[in-house]
Design a protein around this motif. Sequence first.
Motif, PDB file in Angstrom:
ATOM      1  N   ALA A 233      55.535  22.252 -17.317  1.00  0.00           N
ATOM      2  CA  ALA A 233      55.978  23.804 -17.139  1.00  0.00           C
ATOM      3  C   ALA A 233      53.930  24.321 -18.229  1.00  0.00           C
ATOM      4  O   ALA A 233      53.618  25.260 -18.440  1.00  0.00           O
ATOM      5  N   GLU A 234      53.605  22.997 -18.556  1.00  0.00           N
ATOM      6  CA  GLU A 234      52.752  23.583 -19.742  1.00  0.00           C
ATOM      7  C   GLU A 234      51.371  22.498 -19.112  1.00  0.00           C
ATOM      8  O   GLU A 234      51.084  21.777 -18.278  1.00  0.00           O
ATOM      9  N   GLN A 235      50.362  23.665 -19.759  1.00  0.00           N
ATOM     10  CA  GLN A 235      49.347  22.777 -19.553  1.00  0.00           C
ATOM     11  C   GLN A 235      48.155  21.813 -20.110  1.00  0.00           C
ATOM     12  O   GLN A 235      47.149  21.742 -20.301  1.00  0.00           O
TER      13      GLN A 235
ATOM     14  N   SER B  93      40.680  30.486 -11.109  1.00  0.00           N
ATOM     15  CA  SER B  93      39.088  29.716 -11.781  1.00  0.00           C
ATOM     16  C   SER B  93      39.052  29.844 -13.461  1.00  0.00           C
ATOM     17  O   SER B  93      38.679  29.382 -14.345  1.00  0.00           O
ATOM     18  N   MET B  94      39.585  31.502 -14.010  1.00  0.00           N
ATOM     19  CA  MET B  94      39.957  31.427 -15.165  1.00  0.00           C
ATOM     20  C   MET B  94      40.883  30.279 -15.770  1.00  0.00           C
ATOM     21  O   MET B  94      40.943  29.317 -17.247  1.00  0.00           O
ATOM     22  N   VAL B  95      42.452  30.122 -14.977  1.00  0.00           N
ATOM     23  CA  VAL B  95      43.074  29.216 -15.727  1.00  0.00           C
ATOM     24  C   VAL B  95      42.224  27.312 -15.610  1.00  0.00           C
ATOM     25  O   VAL B  95      42.162  27.122 -16.847  1.00  0.00           O
ATOM     26  N   THR B  96      41.865  26.978 -14.857  1.00  0.00           N
ATOM     27  CA  THR B  96      41.277  26.207 -14.119  1.00  0.00           C
ATOM     28  C   THR B  96      39.999  25.854 -15.863  1.00  0.00           C
ATOM     29  O   THR B  96      39.530  24.705 -16.276  1.00  0.00           O
ATOM     30  N   GLY B  97      39.265  26.977 -15.822  1.00  0.00           N
ATOM     31  CA  GLY B  97      38.233  27.098 -16.844  1.00  0.00           C
ATOM     32  C   GLY B  97      38.559  27.001 -17.970  1.00  0.00           C
ATOM     33  O   GLY B  97      38.326  26.274 -18.817  1.00  0.00           O
TER      34      GLY B  97
ATOM     35  N   TYR C  34      52.744  14.352 -16.741  1.00  0.00           N
ATOM     36  CA  TYR C  34      53.462  15.243 -16.287  1.00  0.00           C
ATOM     37  C   TYR C  34      54.212  15.219 -17.237  1.00  0.00           C
ATOM     38  O   TYR C  34      55.427  16.095 -17.500  1.00  0.00           O
ATOM     39  N   GLY C  35      54.728  13.825 -16.813  1.00  0.00           N
ATOM     40  CA  GLY C  35      56.186  12.925 -17.168  1.00  0.00           C
ATOM     41  C   GLY C  35      56.651  13.154 -18.649  1.00  0.00           C
ATOM     42  O   GLY C  35      57.563  12.733 -19.111  1.00  0.00           O
TER      43      GLY C  35
ATOM     44  N   ILE D 281      41.742  17.911 -10.586  1.00  0.00           N
ATOM     45  CA  ILE D 281      42.383  17.128  -9.547  1.00  0.00           C
ATOM     46  C   ILE D 281      43.630  16.762 -10.394  1.00  0.00           C
ATOM     47  O   ILE D 281      44.693  16.809  -9.813  1.00  0.00           O
ATOM     48  N   ALA D 282      44.130  17.378 -11.327  1.00  0.00           N
ATOM     49  CA  ALA D 282      44.976  17.015 -12.569  1.00  0.00           C
ATOM     50  C   ALA D 282      45.867  18.366 -12.200  1.00  0.00           C
ATOM     51  O   ALA D 282      47.204  18.147 -11.701  1.00  0.00           O
ATOM     52  N   GLU D 283      45.131  19.350 -11.632  1.00  0.00           N
ATOM     53  CA  GLU D 283      45.890  20.530 -10.795  1.00  0.00           C
ATOM     54  C   GLU D 283      46.623  20.738  -9.539  1.00  0.00           C
ATOM     55  O   GLU D 283      47.448  20.443  -9.423  1.00  0.00           O
ATOM     56  N   TYR D 284      45.624  19.880  -9.079  1.00  0.00           N
ATOM     57  CA  TYR D 284      46.381  19.643  -7.440  1.00  0.00           C
ATOM     58  C   TYR D 284      47.599  18.269  -7.583  1.00  0.00           C
ATOM     59  O   TYR D 284      48.198  18.502  -6.626  1.00  0.00           O
ATOM     60  N   PHE D 285      48.010  17.637  -8.509  1.00  0.00           N
ATOM     61  CA  PHE D 285      48.864  16.813  -8.470  1.00  0.00           C
ATOM     62  C   PHE D 285      49.836  17.315  -9.242  1.00  0.00           C
ATOM     63  O   PHE D 285      51.161  16.711  -9.453  1.00  0.00           O
TER      64      PHE D 285
END
Length: 256
Positions: free
Chosen positions: A121-123, A60-64, A115-116, A197-201
Amino acid sequence: MRAAFGASKGLLPPILLGVFSLAIWQAAVVWFNIKPFIVPSPLSIGAQFSENFATVWSNSMVTGLNSLLGLLLGLVIGVCLALIAAMVRAIDELSAAVVAAAMVIPIVALAPVLYGMFSAAEQTARILVAALAVFVPVYVNTLKGLRQVKPVHRDLMRALAAGTWETTRIVTLPTALPFLFTGLRIASSLAVIAAVIAEYFGGPIGGLGKAITTAASQSNYPLAWAYVLGSIILGLLFYLASMGLEKLVLKGNSSR
């Protein structure tokens, strides 16, 4: 004391509705023997949430953080572009098509593309996806608020020899603030949804979206739903924070 009682009384109906809905959900899973891969029971989700709270918290901290950075970036861009569009008619007309296109960009397709473009590897891609989701409601609502100033008020400021910045600061911005915060309330939850959603993919390890994917791929559906619960709580916290900021700013603005 009376205000506190009134607030608690207003919270009681939604709490009771929530408890009733969870009870119906639990009973339906037990009575109809619904399998966990379809929908787990609230008790099993709650058990997984408590057992894996440390993992839910860290993700949650990462997503937050991604949501917060995206929210701030989208807010700044949306407000600045709305100010420019309100002052320059040509910019308003030129940006209308761009904003309309931004409204319909599918996040599911955008995240892999970003991502491309940037390192997987970055946020960065996750932050940009959240910022795009925030930009549209903030821009549209802020621009609408900036157009609410009555011509008589502008004429009065012009008669007082007020400059453009003075007119904007004294008349335009206070009028637009409620509209801006309406957009911010909508955008605060959208930032969390877009980041998940972005993390999901794809992207780096970490985040609720990635955790949901991992748990679902291992057929641990109650745990996946526990991460979904974490994202719901995170979205509610963002929404409540935006509401609190709105009340604080508007209250301070009205007391001047």
